[in-house]
Design an enzyme around this catalytic site. Structure first.
Site, mmCIF file in Angstrom:
data_model
loop_
_atom_site.group_PDB
_atom_site.id
_atom_site.type_symbol
_atom_site.label_atom_id
_atom_site.label_comp_id
_atom_site.label_asym_id
_atom_site.label_seq_id
_atom_site.Cartn_x
_atom_site.Cartn_y
_atom_site.Cartn_z
ATOM 1 N N CYS A 48 -8.030 -5.638 -9.920
ATOM 2 C CA CYS A 48 -7.627 -4.564 -10.815
ATOM 3 C C CYS A 48 -7.295 -3.344 -9.953
ATOM 4 C CB CYS A 48 -8.776 -4.284 -11.781
ATOM 5 S SG CYS A 48 -8.351 -3.191 -13.116
ATOM 6 N N CYS B 135 0.845 -1.187 0.000
ATOM 7 C CA CYS B 135 0.000 0.000 0.000
ATOM 8 C C CYS B 135 0.885 1.244 0.000
ATOM 9 C CB CYS B 135 -0.903 -0.012 1.226
ATOM 10 S SG CYS B 135 -1.946 1.453 1.373
ATOM 11 N N CYS C 237 -5.137 0.737 6.440
ATOM 12 C CA CYS C 237 -5.474 2.171 6.394
ATOM 13 C C CYS C 237 -6.795 2.458 5.694
ATOM 14 C CB CYS C 237 -4.352 2.962 5.731
ATOM 15 S SG CYS C 237 -4.211 2.707 3.951
#
Length: 173
Positions: free
Chosen positions: A157, A86, A137
Site C-alpha cells: 500500500c 521512486c 534513497c
C-alpha cells in the site's frame, strides 16, 4: 513578417542561451549532462538537499514518514503499462503488471521489482506494521500487509506522492 533567417538566428541564440545556463557550477556542459541519479549518494543528502529536490508533500511522506490522504493520488487511476519509480531517486519499484485495486484509496501492488525495496518494523500508532522504503534513497513509500491477492497474498500500500509513473514506450512488450 519573420523570415527563415530571423527564425534560424533566434533558434541558435536560444540554443546557446540554454546551453550556457546548463554550465552552472560545474563549469562544463559535458560534466552537467553526465550526472545521473546513479551518480548521487542519496544517503549523504542533507535535509536541505531533500527539501530542494522534493515538493512539500513528497518531502513529508518520503523523508518524514507522512501519509497522503486516501483517494487523492492520480496514480490510483493509472491503468497504462509501465513502471512506478521512486519520486525521490527514480529507482524502478513496481511494474504496472502487479498493480491492483485494493479499495483502500492508495496505489497497491502485490509484488515489488527485484532488489527495489527494503522493509523495517514501524511501531507507531500502538501497533506493529511493516514499513516499505526505497532501497536506494531509503525514502518512506508506505506499508505492506498480508491481505493482498494471489500469487503473493501481499498488499504493498504505497503513497502515490512517493511514486512517479513511467509509461512503457510504444512497441515494447
Amino acid at each position: 513578417m519573420i523570415d527563415r533567417r530571423a527564425l534560424l538566428t533566434a533558434g541558435v541564440a536560444l540554443g546557446a542561451l540554454m546551453a550556457a545556463s546548463k554550465f552552472g557550477k560545474s563549469g562544463t556542459l559535458a560534466e552537467t549532462m553526465t550526472t545521473t541519479t546513479q551518480d548521487i549518494d542519496f544517503r549523504k543528502l542533507t535535509d536541505a538537499d531533500w527539501r530542494k529536490r522534493l515538493d512539500p508533500q513528497q518531502y513529508d511522506v518520503l523523508r518524514k514518514h507522512g501519509t497522503e490522504r486516501p483517494g487523492t493520488s492520480p496514480l490510483n487511476h493509472e491503468k497504462r503499462k509501465g513502471t512506478f519509480a521512486c519520486a525521490a531517486c527514480d529507482l524502478p519499484l513496481f511494474s504496472s503488471d502487479t498493480k491492483f485495486e485494493s479499495g483502500t484509496g492508495w496505489p497497491s501492488f502485490y509484488q515489488p521489482l527485484p532488489d527495489a525495496i527494503g522493509t523495517t518494523t514501524d511501531r507507531s500508532f500502538f501497533m506493529a506494521r511493516t514499513e516499505v522504503h526505497c532501497k536506494r534513497c531509503e525514502g518512506h513509500l508506505g506499508h505492506v500487509f498480508d491481505d493482498g491477492p494471489k500469487p503473493t497474498g501481499l498488499r504493498y500500500c504505497m503513497n502515490g506522492v512517493a511514486l512517479k509513473f513511467v509509461p512503457q514506450a510504444a512497441g515494447q512488450s
